[in-house]
Scaffold this motif. Structure first.
Motif, PDB file in Angstrom:
ATOM      1  N   LEU A 281      -4.303 -57.649 -12.644  1.00 26.82           N
ATOM      2  CA  LEU A 281      -5.345 -56.649 -12.450  1.00 26.82           C
ATOM      3  C   LEU A 281      -5.000 -55.440 -13.309  1.00 26.82           C
ATOM      4  O   LEU A 281      -4.187 -54.601 -12.930  1.00 26.82           O
ATOM      5  N   ILE A 282      -5.607 -55.346 -14.475  1.00 24.75           N
ATOM      6  CA  ILE A 282      -5.327 -54.254 -15.413  1.00 24.75           C
ATOM      7  C   ILE A 282      -6.417 -53.200 -15.357  1.00 24.75           C
ATOM      8  O   ILE A 282      -6.139 -52.004 -15.403  1.00 24.75           O
ATOM      9  N   PHE A 283      -7.652 -53.626 -15.225  1.00 23.14           N
ATOM     10  CA  PHE A 283      -8.775 -52.689 -15.210  1.00 23.14           C
ATOM     11  C   PHE A 283      -9.503 -52.764 -13.872  1.00 23.14           C
ATOM     12  O   PHE A 283      -9.724 -53.850 -13.331  1.00 23.14           O
ATOM     13  N   HIS A 284      -9.887 -51.616 -13.364  1.00 23.62           N
ATOM     14  CA  HIS A 284     -10.790 -51.542 -12.221  1.00 23.62           C
ATOM     15  C   HIS A 284     -11.476 -50.185 -12.248  1.00 23.62           C
ATOM     16  O   HIS A 284     -10.978 -49.223 -12.832  1.00 23.62           O
ATOM     17  N   ASP A 285     -12.631 -50.121 -11.614  1.00 22.35           N
ATOM     18  CA  ASP A 285     -13.458 -48.923 -11.666  1.00 22.35           C
ATOM     19  C   ASP A 285     -13.723 -48.428 -10.246  1.00 22.35           C
ATOM     20  O   ASP A 285     -13.254 -49.011  -9.269  1.00 22.35           O
ATOM     21  N   GLY A 286     -14.508 -47.362 -10.137  1.00 16.96           N
ATOM     22  CA  GLY A 286     -14.834 -46.801  -8.830  1.00 16.96           C
ATOM     23  C   GLY A 286     -14.126 -45.483  -8.609  1.00 16.96           C
ATOM     24  O   GLY A 286     -13.065 -45.204  -9.176  1.00 16.96           O
ATOM     25  N   ARG A 287     -14.713 -44.660  -7.753  1.00 25.79           N
ATOM     26  CA  ARG A 287     -14.159 -43.334  -7.479  1.00 25.79           C
ATOM     27  C   ARG A 287     -13.151 -43.326  -6.339  1.00 25.79           C
ATOM     28  O   ARG A 287     -12.198 -42.548  -6.353  1.00 25.79           O
ATOM     29  N   LEU A 288     -13.348 -44.169  -5.329  1.00 16.08           N
ATOM     30  CA  LEU A 288     -12.479 -44.135  -4.157  1.00 16.08           C
ATOM     31  C   LEU A 288     -11.124 -44.757  -4.478  1.00 16.08           C
ATOM     32  O   LEU A 288     -11.054 -45.863  -5.011  1.00 16.08           O
ATOM     33  N   ALA A 289     -10.075 -44.030  -4.115  1.00 13.54           N
ATOM     34  CA  ALA A 289      -8.721 -44.490  -4.409  1.00 13.54           C
ATOM     35  C   ALA A 289      -8.050 -45.145  -3.217  1.00 13.54           C
ATOM     36  O   ALA A 289      -6.998 -45.768  -3.370  1.00 13.54           O
ATOM     37  N   LEU A 290      -8.608 -45.003  -2.030  1.00 16.07           N
ATOM     38  CA  LEU A 290      -8.014 -45.610  -0.842  1.00 16.07           C
ATOM     39  C   LEU A 290      -8.996 -46.579  -0.213  1.00 16.07           C
ATOM     40  O   LEU A 290     -10.210 -46.499  -0.435  1.00 16.07           O
ATOM     41  N   ARG A 291      -8.454 -47.502   0.557  1.00 22.11           N
ATOM     42  CA  ARG A 291      -9.292 -48.499   1.241  1.00 22.11           C
ATOM     43  C   ARG A 291     -10.071 -47.802   2.348  1.00 22.11           C
ATOM     44  O   ARG A 291      -9.483 -47.342   3.333  1.00 22.11           O
ATOM     45  N   PRO A 292     -11.396 -47.735   2.252  1.00 19.11           N
ATOM     46  CA  PRO A 292     -12.171 -46.914   3.192  1.00 19.11           C
ATOM     47  C   PRO A 292     -12.420 -47.605   4.529  1.00 19.11           C
ATOM     48  O   PRO A 292     -13.504 -48.143   4.785  1.00 19.11           O
ATOM     49  N   THR A 293     -11.429 -47.607   5.393  1.00 21.09           N
ATOM     50  CA  THR A 293     -11.636 -48.059   6.755  1.00 21.09           C
ATOM     51  C   THR A 293     -12.588 -47.094   7.459  1.00 21.09           C
ATOM     52  O   THR A 293     -12.882 -46.011   6.933  1.00 21.09           O
ATOM     53  N   PRO A 294     -13.114 -47.433   8.632  1.00 23.12           N
ATOM     54  CA  PRO A 294     -14.024 -46.503   9.306  1.00 23.12           C
ATOM     55  C   PRO A 294     -13.436 -45.112   9.502  1.00 23.12           C
ATOM     56  O   PRO A 294     -14.114 -44.109   9.273  1.00 23.12           O
ATOM     57  N   LEU A 295     -12.177 -45.032   9.911  1.00 26.09           N
ATOM     58  CA  LEU A 295     -11.557 -43.726  10.116  1.00 26.09           C
ATOM     59  C   LEU A 295     -11.352 -42.997   8.793  1.00 26.09           C
ATOM     60  O   LEU A 295     -11.648 -41.795   8.680  1.00 26.09           O
ATOM     61  N   ASP A 296     -10.858 -43.698   7.787  1.00 28.06           N
ATOM     62  CA  ASP A 296     -10.656 -43.073   6.479  1.00 28.06           C
ATOM     63  C   ASP A 296     -11.991 -42.648   5.862  1.00 28.06           C
ATOM     64  O   ASP A 296     -12.061 -41.614   5.182  1.00 28.06           O
ATOM     65  N   MET A 463      -7.346 -39.791  -2.766  1.00 27.29           N
ATOM     66  CA  MET A 463      -8.718 -40.045  -2.317  1.00 27.29           C
ATOM     67  C   MET A 463      -9.647 -40.482  -3.439  1.00 27.29           C
ATOM     68  O   MET A 463     -10.343 -41.486  -3.309  1.00 27.29           O
ATOM     69  N   PHE A 464      -9.668 -39.723  -4.536  1.00 31.05           N
ATOM     70  CA  PHE A 464     -10.651 -39.961  -5.590  1.00 31.05           C
ATOM     71  C   PHE A 464      -9.962 -40.177  -6.937  1.00 31.05           C
ATOM     72  O   PHE A 464      -9.022 -39.463  -7.276  1.00 31.05           O
ATOM     73  N   HIS A 465     -10.481 -41.151  -7.687  1.00 23.29           N
ATOM     74  CA  HIS A 465     -10.018 -41.370  -9.050  1.00 23.29           C
ATOM     75  C   HIS A 465     -10.732 -40.405  -9.995  1.00 23.29           C
ATOM     76  O   HIS A 465     -11.935 -40.168  -9.862  1.00 23.29           O
ATOM     77  N   LEU A 478     -13.687 -33.112 -12.130  1.00 23.28           N
ATOM     78  CA  LEU A 478     -14.046 -32.611 -10.803  1.00 23.28           C
ATOM     79  C   LEU A 478     -13.507 -33.520  -9.709  1.00 23.28           C
ATOM     80  O   LEU A 478     -12.925 -33.035  -8.721  1.00 23.28           O
ATOM     81  N   PHE A 479     -13.677 -34.832  -9.856  1.00 23.63           N
ATOM     82  CA  PHE A 479     -13.189 -35.754  -8.835  1.00 23.63           C
ATOM     83  C   PHE A 479     -11.669 -35.733  -8.741  1.00 23.63           C
ATOM     84  O   PHE A 479     -11.113 -35.837  -7.643  1.00 23.63           O
ATOM     85  N   PHE A 480     -10.979 -35.589  -9.861  1.00 20.60           N
ATOM     86  CA  PHE A 480      -9.518 -35.516  -9.806  1.00 20.60           C
ATOM     87  C   PHE A 480      -9.082 -34.270  -9.048  1.00 20.60           C
ATOM     88  O   PHE A 480      -8.161 -34.327  -8.219  1.00 20.60           O
ATOM     89  N   LEU A 481      -9.741 -33.138  -9.299  1.00 19.66           N
ATOM     90  CA  LEU A 481      -9.369 -31.883  -8.655  1.00 19.66           C
ATOM     91  C   LEU A 481      -9.833 -31.819  -7.205  1.00 19.66           C
ATOM     92  O   LEU A 481      -9.440 -30.903  -6.475  1.00 19.66           O
ATOM     93  N   MET A 482     -10.657 -32.762  -6.765  1.00 23.72           N
ATOM     94  CA  MET A 482     -11.097 -32.798  -5.369  1.00 23.72           C
ATOM     95  C   MET A 482     -10.064 -33.435  -4.447  1.00 23.72           C
ATOM     96  O   MET A 482     -10.213 -33.399  -3.220  1.00 23.72           O
ATOM     97  N   ASN A 483      -9.021 -34.017  -5.007  1.00 22.26           N
ATOM     98  CA  ASN A 483      -7.971 -34.605  -4.176  1.00 22.26           C
ATOM     99  C   ASN A 483      -7.159 -33.500  -3.499  1.00 22.26           C
ATOM    100  O   ASN A 483      -6.934 -32.438  -4.089  1.00 22.26           O
ATOM    101  N   PRO A 484      -6.705 -33.730  -2.264  1.00 23.58           N
ATOM    102  CA  PRO A 484      -5.922 -32.688  -1.579  1.00 23.58           C
ATOM    103  C   PRO A 484      -4.640 -32.323  -2.318  1.00 23.58           C
ATOM    104  O   PRO A 484      -4.326 -31.139  -2.478  1.00 23.58           O
ATOM    105  N   PHE A 485      -3.899 -33.331  -2.770  1.00 25.77           N
ATOM    106  CA  PHE A 485      -2.625 -33.073  -3.447  1.00 25.77           C
ATOM    107  C   PHE A 485      -2.495 -33.954  -4.690  1.00 25.77           C
ATOM    108  O   PHE A 485      -1.679 -34.884  -4.723  1.00 25.77           O
ATOM    109  N   PRO A 486      -3.272 -33.683  -5.729  1.00 28.69           N
ATOM    110  CA  PRO A 486      -3.123 -34.479  -6.962  1.00 28.69           C
ATOM    111  C   PRO A 486      -1.810 -34.139  -7.655  1.00 28.69           C
ATOM    112  O   PRO A 486      -1.390 -32.969  -7.698  1.00 28.69           O
ATOM    113  N   SER A 487      -1.157 -35.135  -8.186  1.00 27.01           N
ATOM    114  CA  SER A 487       0.142 -34.911  -8.841  1.00 27.01           C
ATOM    115  C   SER A 487       0.141 -35.494 -10.240  1.00 27.01           C
ATOM    116  O   SER A 487      -0.538 -36.487 -10.511  1.00 27.01           O
TER     117      SER A 487
END
Length: 554
Positions: A281-296, A463-465, A478-487
């Motif tokens: 798996l080298i390429f993938h797309d989408g904004r969400l970086a975590l598995r969106p369970t109902p709570l997440d 959270m967001f890619h 914008l999406f990168f800077l929307m993460n709580p703690f981007p590193s």
């Protein structure tokens, strides 16, 4: 006293009468009923066992299945949700469809309807989620099943079940989800031979939000039984205990053996490691970086408005304030920067402003913010050359950006002129890559100067890619800077000599230098080098070659 004696005599008479009838009538009758019940239960169990003796518990036979000598001669029919995936919940995958293909509003609607989905049952709940996620989506532009979902589905595959299924001669995946959601994951990444899933109804090229009714599975059964040798007739099924359809499902009824997987088995399974993927798996797309369970999902949607405000605060601080103030302020907002210089750094080589010729920094590409973070590390502004950049990103960039024309002679001349003016940053991959891989480096940079400074860059989000192939590129920062703690981690490596002034400099040496720089960066990051290009990425994720015109805002 006489009346009390009479009452005692009457009570004693009735108690004696009760014990008499209980001993000689009710107790034998109760024992008779118990004997008959046990006999009936025993008979029922025996009948059930004789009817379903082919059904077995997977955990008791997994080891013997794995070491069967005739495994290659069998066809394995497995239930994707009930057996292959560690989690039995399909909500996260529909949430990805809703958010990535439908947008924020559709994702909110799906989360709000989730309590209803839980109340109405599995079948009706599935239909509700399909309606919310797919209604009005254009069929030709739907690429979530091939560009987004495979990553999350691969991360949910159990290693134990995969080893068994992967050893079969022929593999057939059976899913309750729409086929467009799971077909690419099963065929491209797990090398499954056949996928049996629900078809989506469409009208004028748009999904209606309904699945086709389950027809007679004779056609699917014929496809399963096609093949060479005995693997077409010896079918082994693997399903879940919670799957109520497996016993009367026509395909499972034709199986020679059926192994049942319990929720307890799944909890003990290990995650399938990356090195065991049949296809990397080298390429993938989408904004969400975590598995969106109902709570997440609820956390993401709650955080979203605050994230937009936080991102704008970070953007204003980075654009308007000097480095000495903006860097500590951005750190207070949760942004992290891990940096390092070579062991014996020649400070003159990096900070000498009296040099006529600037430094050439060559880095791998993680997000559009790569040159900006390098500028933070050097505490001075640099010039970044890019292959494609949205007009909005060019306007908002706090450093100078120059667009390449993809014409070799013209680009080389322009980059030499920029080097004469100051330091230059180039990302020879030409596009971003999220996974621990490096794409092929374009050798153009190796012709421009005698020394190159490789820079190893990596980024992490929760959270967001901050990258996309099929979405709006102007929203990437914008999406990168929307993460709580981007590193970010930025590490300057030892310089590489190119010998560009040599008269015998040819194409072979240019590519050798590019490969050497790529290998040095990959070794520093622990990544793998590939020969894939920007064109390969966009053909896989977006169905185009990734060329963005100068007038495009995408």
């Amino acid at each position: 006293m006489v009346e009390m004696a009479k009452m005692f005599t009457i009570q004693f008479f009735f108690k004696s009468l009760f014990f008499f009838w209980y001993r000689f009538f009710f107790k034998p009758l109760k024992n008779f009923q118990r004997t008959n019940s046990i006999s009936y239960i025993t008979t029922t169990i025996a009948t059930t066992q004789s009817s379903f003796n082919k059904y077995r518990k997977f955990s008791s036979y997994s080891s013997s299945l794995l070491h069967r000598s005739d495994l290659k001669e069998h066809t394995f029919l497995f239930d994707v949700e009930g057996a292959l995936l560690r989690s039995s919940s399909v909500f996260p995958y529909f949430m990805l469809v809703a958010f990535e293909a439908g947008g924020l509003v559709r994702a909110i609607v799906l989360v709000l309807t989730y309590p209803l989905v839980c109340l109405v049952g599995e079948d009706l709940g599935m239909k509700i989620m399909v309606m919310v996620c797919f209604f009005g989506i254009k069929e030709k532009s739907f690429r979530v099943g091939s560009a987004v979902l495979p990553k999350f589905l691969l991360e949910d595959v159990g290693s134990e079940i995969f080893e068994v299924v992967n050893g079969a001669g022929k593999r057939v995946g059976l899913s309750k989800m729409p086929r467009v959601m799971v077909e690419c994951f099963l065929k491209e990444y797990l090398k499954v031979d056949l996928v049996v899933g629900r078809e989506m109804k469409e009208f004028c090229g748009y999904f209606l939000g309904f699945m086709e009714e389950r027809k007679n599975n004779n056609n699917a059964l014929e496809l399963v039984q096609e093949g060479k040798g005995s693997c077409s007739s010896n079918i082994i099924g693997i399903s879940g205990f919670r799957n109520k359809d497996f016993r009367h499902h026509e395909i499972f009824s034709r199986c020679k053996e059926v192994y049942l997987v319990s929720d307890g088995d799944k909890k003990s399974w290990q995650k399938l490691s990356r090195n065991k993927y049949p296809k990397s798996l080298i390429f993938h797309d989408g904004r969400l970086a975590l598995r969106p369970t109902p709570l997440d999902s609820l956390v993401i949607l709650t955080w979203f408005p605050f994230a937009v405000v936080l991102a704008f605060v970070r953007i204003v601080a980075g654009l308007t304030l000097p480095f000495d103030i903006s860097i500590p302020l951005l750190a207070l907002t949760g942004m992290r920067l891990d940096s390092s210089l070579p062991a014996q750094t020649n400070q003159h080589a990096y900070n000498n402003e009296e040099k006529v010729k600037g430094n050439m920094y060559v880095c791998n590409h993680r997000t559009l913010l790569d040159p900006l973070y390098l500028s933070f590390l050097l505490r001075k502004k640099v010039v970044a050359v890019t292959y494609s950049l949205s007009r909005m990103s060019e306007i908002l960039a706090p450093i100078k950006t120059v667009r390449l024309t993809r014409k070799r002679e013209e680009d080389a001349r322009m980059m030499k002129e920029l080097l004469m003016e100051g330091d230059l940053v180039v990302c020879p991959e030409g596009t971003t890559c999220r996974e621990p891989y490096l794409l092929r480096f374009s050798p153009l940079f190796s012709e421009l100067c005698d020394e190159i400074s490789p820079v190893a860059i990596d980024s992490h989000v929760s959270m967001f890619h901050g990258t996309t192939a099929g979405g709006l590129k102007c929203m990437d920062p914008l999406f990168f800077l929307m993460n709580p703690f981007p590193s970010y981690s930025v590490h300057l490596l030892h310089t590489v000599t190119t010998s560009s002034s040599s008269s015998d400099h040819d194409d072979v040496s240019r590519f050798e230098v590019a490969n050497r720089v790529q290998s040095q960066i990959a070794e520093a990051l622990g990544f793998q080098c590939t020969k894939l290009t920007r064109k390969d990425k966009y053909l896989i994720l977006a169905g185009n070659e990734g060329i963005v015109s100068s007038s495009s805002n995408k």
